[in-house]
Design an enzyme around this catalytic site. Structure first.
Site, PDB file in Angstrom:
ATOM      1  N   HIS A  17       0.846  -1.212   0.000  1.00  0.00           N
ATOM      2  CA  HIS A  17       0.000   0.000   0.000  1.00  0.00           C
ATOM      3  C   HIS A  17       0.875   1.254   0.000  1.00  0.00           C
ATOM      4  CE1 HIS A  17      -3.123  -2.597   2.291  1.00  0.00           C
ATOM      5  NE2 HIS A  17      -3.626  -2.369   1.080  1.00  0.00           N
ATOM      6  N   LYS A  41     -17.756  -6.784   7.793  1.00  0.00           N
ATOM      7  CA  LYS A  41     -16.440  -7.429   7.998  1.00  0.00           C
ATOM      8  C   LYS A  41     -15.836  -6.941   9.305  1.00  0.00           C
ATOM      9  CE  LYS A  41     -13.923  -7.940   3.645  1.00  0.00           C
ATOM     10  NZ  LYS A  41     -12.752  -7.324   3.003  1.00  0.00           N
ATOM     11  N   ARG A  90      -1.919  -6.073  -8.423  1.00  0.00           N
ATOM     12  CA  ARG A  90      -0.867  -7.066  -8.137  1.00  0.00           C
ATOM     13  C   ARG A  90      -0.786  -8.138  -9.201  1.00  0.00           C
ATOM     14  NH1 ARG A  90      -3.294  -8.048  -2.283  1.00  0.00           N
ATOM     15  NH2 ARG A  90      -5.041  -8.070  -3.718  1.00  0.00           N
ATOM     16  N   SER A 127      -3.147  -7.731   2.926  1.00  0.00           N
ATOM     17  CA  SER A 127      -3.382  -7.589   4.368  1.00  0.00           C
ATOM     18  C   SER A 127      -3.922  -8.890   4.954  1.00  0.00           C
ATOM     19  CB  SER A 127      -4.381  -6.471   4.641  1.00  0.00           C
ATOM     20  OG  SER A 127      -3.888  -5.246   4.179  1.00  0.00           O
TER      21      SER A 127
HETATM   22  O1  PNS Z   1      -8.640  -3.045   0.382  1.00  0.00           O
HETATM   23  P1  PNS Z   1      -9.835  -3.642  -0.320  1.00  0.00           P
HETATM   24  O2  PNS Z   1     -10.714  -4.377   0.675  1.00  0.00           O
HETATM   25  O3  PNS Z   1      -9.454  -4.480  -1.500  1.00  0.00           O
HETATM   26  O4  PNS Z   1     -10.672  -2.380  -0.879  1.00  0.00           O
HETATM   27  C1  PNS Z   1     -11.877  -2.551  -1.601  1.00  0.00           C
HETATM   28  C2  PNS Z   1     -12.660  -1.234  -1.588  1.00  0.00           C
HETATM   29  C3  PNS Z   1     -12.934  -0.852  -0.135  1.00  0.00           C
HETATM   30  C4  PNS Z   1     -11.867  -0.160  -2.254  1.00  0.00           C
HETATM   31  C5  PNS Z   1     -13.994  -1.466  -2.355  1.00  0.00           C
HETATM   32  O5  PNS Z   1     -14.672  -2.550  -1.796  1.00  0.00           O
HETATM   33  C6  PNS Z   1     -14.895  -0.239  -2.327  1.00  0.00           C
HETATM   34  O6  PNS Z   1     -14.710   0.675  -3.113  1.00  0.00           O
HETATM   35  N1  PNS Z   1     -15.869  -0.219  -1.369  1.00  0.00           N
HETATM   36  C7  PNS Z   1     -16.757   0.907  -1.162  1.00  0.00           C
HETATM   37  C8  PNS Z   1     -18.199   0.554  -1.518  1.00  0.00           C
HETATM   38  C9  PNS Z   1     -18.435   0.749  -3.008  1.00  0.00           C
HETATM   39  O7  PNS Z   1     -18.298   1.833  -3.547  1.00  0.00           O
HETATM   40  N2  PNS Z   1     -18.806  -0.378  -3.686  1.00  0.00           N
HETATM   41  C10 PNS Z   1     -19.061  -0.399  -5.104  1.00  0.00           C
HETATM   42  C11 PNS Z   1     -17.803  -0.722  -5.915  1.00  0.00           C
HETATM   43  S1  PNS Z   1     -18.115  -0.707  -7.654  1.00  0.00           S
END
Ligand code: PNS
Length: 160
Positions: A17, A41, A90, A127
């Site tokens: 990150h 979560k 990644r 993570s």
């Molecule tokens: O670190 P992560 O868990 O891979 O991050 C994923 C994250 C939090 C960036 C993604 O789940 C997200 O954007 N969540 C916010 C809710 C949202 O906007 N969902 C629609 C995505 S198209």
């Protein structure tokens, strides 16, 4: 002002990150690292702790600030005048999901997503795996910043 957001769970922040945040901070006037909260979560760290770790580990980057958000990322972008989402990539399997989210977010709001290939040194790093290894007392000190490692070791000891 070109402002970007690096969204994620950051539970906890890893060296992978940090690499993406540092590179984004060189490309934009301001970068907001947003801890996105997923209510269903339960993480290893509370949102406040994640924010604290991000603040500690990005303090040298003067154009980076940390925030959190419960809700849709596109709503956060609209409310904070952010036109670009930056995500680290990644692997090819990441790409499938990231492409879908990037297209959905653009469809919803017009916000653009930049997918930044990760430093290959960190292509395996997540993570979730850091937490799994640490929970079995594996050494993750080379995968996360020092202060984050200290907190992980403490948290694992507390939960035993
Ligand atoms: O670190 P992560 O868990 O891979 O991050 C994923 C994250 C939090 C960036 C993604 O789940 C997200 O954007 N969540 C916010 C809710 C949202 O906007 N969902 C629609 C995505 S198209």
């Amino acid at each position: 002002m070109h402002r970007a957001v690096c969204p994620g769970s950051y539970d906890p922040v890893t060296n992978g990150h940090i690499d993406v945040i540092e590179r984004a901070s060189g490309l934009f006037d301001e970068v907001v690292v947003a801890v996105l909260v997923n209510k269903s979560k339960k993480g290893m760290f509370a949102v406040d702790e994640r924010i604290q770790m991000l603040r500690e580990t990005t303090s040298s980057l003067t154009n980076v600030r940390i925030d959190s958000w419960h809700g849709l990322l596109v709503d956060y972008c609209r409310d904070n005048d952010i036109a670009t989402i930056v995500k680290g990539l990644r692997s090819v399997s990441d790409f499938d999901y990231e492409l879908q989210m990037a297209q959905m977010n653009r469809e919803l709001s017009g916000v653009e997503t930049m997918l930044m290939p990760n430093n290959p040194l960190y292509s395996f790093l997540a993570s979730s795996l850091v937490k799994e290894v640490a929970n079995y007392h594996g050494d993750v000190s080379h995968l996360v910043p020092g202060t984050v490692n200290d907190r992980i070791v403490k948290r694992v000891a507390e939960t035993e």
